[in-house]
Write a protein that holds these residues in place. Structure first.
Motif, PDB file in Angstrom:
ATOM      1  N   THR A  42      25.571 -22.267 -45.979  1.00 24.55           N
ATOM      2  CA  THR A  42      24.776 -22.641 -47.150  1.00 24.55           C
ATOM      3  C   THR A  42      23.836 -21.511 -47.518  1.00 24.55           C
ATOM      4  O   THR A  42      23.501 -20.661 -46.679  1.00 24.55           O
ATOM      5  CB  THR A  42      23.967 -23.936 -46.885  1.00 24.55           C
ATOM      6  OG1 THR A  42      23.271 -24.317 -48.075  1.00 24.55           O
ATOM      7  CG2 THR A  42      22.957 -23.744 -45.764  1.00 24.55           C
ATOM      8  N   CYS A  89      22.945 -27.559 -45.440  1.00 25.28           N
ATOM      9  CA  CYS A  89      22.388 -27.351 -46.775  1.00 25.28           C
ATOM     10  C   CYS A  89      20.916 -26.973 -46.660  1.00 25.28           C
ATOM     11  O   CYS A  89      20.211 -27.439 -45.757  1.00 25.28           O
ATOM     12  CB  CYS A  89      22.535 -28.624 -47.619  1.00 25.28           C
ATOM     13  SG  CYS A  89      22.089 -28.420 -49.366  1.00 25.28           S
ATOM     14  N   ARG A 130      24.794 -32.818 -47.398  1.00 25.16           N
ATOM     15  CA  ARG A 130      24.240 -32.255 -48.629  1.00 25.16           C
ATOM     16  C   ARG A 130      23.136 -33.149 -49.139  1.00 25.16           C
ATOM     17  O   ARG A 130      23.112 -34.345 -48.882  1.00 25.16           O
ATOM     18  CB  ARG A 130      25.345 -32.135 -49.692  1.00 25.16           C
ATOM     19  CG  ARG A 130      24.877 -31.547 -50.995  1.00 25.16           C
ATOM     20  CD  ARG A 130      26.066 -31.294 -51.914  1.00 25.16           C
ATOM     21  NE  ARG A 130      25.653 -30.956 -53.265  1.00 25.16           N
ATOM     22  CZ  ARG A 130      25.250 -29.764 -53.641  1.00 25.16           C
ATOM     23  NH1 ARG A 130      25.171 -28.785 -52.767  1.00 25.16           N
ATOM     24  NH2 ARG A 130      24.899 -29.531 -54.892  1.00 25.16           N
TER      25      ARG A 130
END
Length: 200
Positions: A42, A89, A130
């Motif tokens: 990420t 994330c 996420r």
């Protein structure tokens, strides 16, 4: 990859071991930052454009100041380490705060300047894949995947509401979430909402 708020620059991370900032108008590289770990999953661009961040299988969120150099390289501003699983994330709230999600089933809100973890969210029972941060008023509805909804006050994040979709089987992977604005004059939620979702 993640777009900057100026809609011109973006940052991408690759398992070639580089974090690259691009000028989308010219397609030129603005910065190429060598990473300590190539197992990156990420990356994020801060709203101000001053910082970028990345993380992955090293369980660390590495933050870089684009306006600070050591020789020819961009200097690392901070390494945030408290997750016991991979980083899935990361997204900046501003230059002082960032939120990370992880395969250890938690999300964490960090103070970038001190490198300290301010809040840990640990209600999920599977990998958090996420989350999405958006400016909304009212209630966010999702019929895509199970999600937890959090309201952001000026100083901290707290859980405001939990929504669960009726089960249609197991989810193999998280899917993108589209946030929609709902007018709700009786709502007590603040205007900043954090939504994250997971696999199970």
């Amino acid at each position: 990859m993640h777009w900057a708020t100026d809609k011109r620059h973006l940052v991408s991370a690759s398992q070639d071991g580089k974090l690259i900032v691009w000028d989308a108008y010219t397609t030129n590289k603005v910065h190429a930052i060598p990473l300590r770990s190539s197992w990156v999953m990420t990356c994020a661009y801060s709203p101000s454009g001053n910082f970028v961040a990345c993380g992955g299988l090293d369980n660390i969120c590495s933050i870089y100041n684009l306006h600070s150099r050591e020789g020819t390289n961009i200097r690392g501003a901070r390494e945030l380490s408290a997750h016991s699983g991979y980083l899935s994330c990361c997204r900046f709230i501003n230059d002082r705060q960032i939120v990370t999600s992880s395969g250890d089933m938690t999300c964490m809100l960090w103070d970038i300047e001190t490198g300290s973890r301010n809040v840990e969210f640990s209600d999920h029972t599977g990998d958090v894949m996420r989350w999405v941060l958006s400016l909304l008023r009212g209630i966010v509805r999702s019929h895509i995947a199970p999600a937890c909804l959090w309201a952001r006050t000026p100083t901290y994040l707290s859980r405001a509401h939990v929504m669960l979709q009726p089960s249609f089987g197991t989810f193999a992977a998280a899917r993108p979430l589209r946030l929609s604005r709902v007018t709700s004059p009786t709502s007590t939620l603040s205007s900043m909402l954090l939504v994250y979702f997971y696999t199970r």
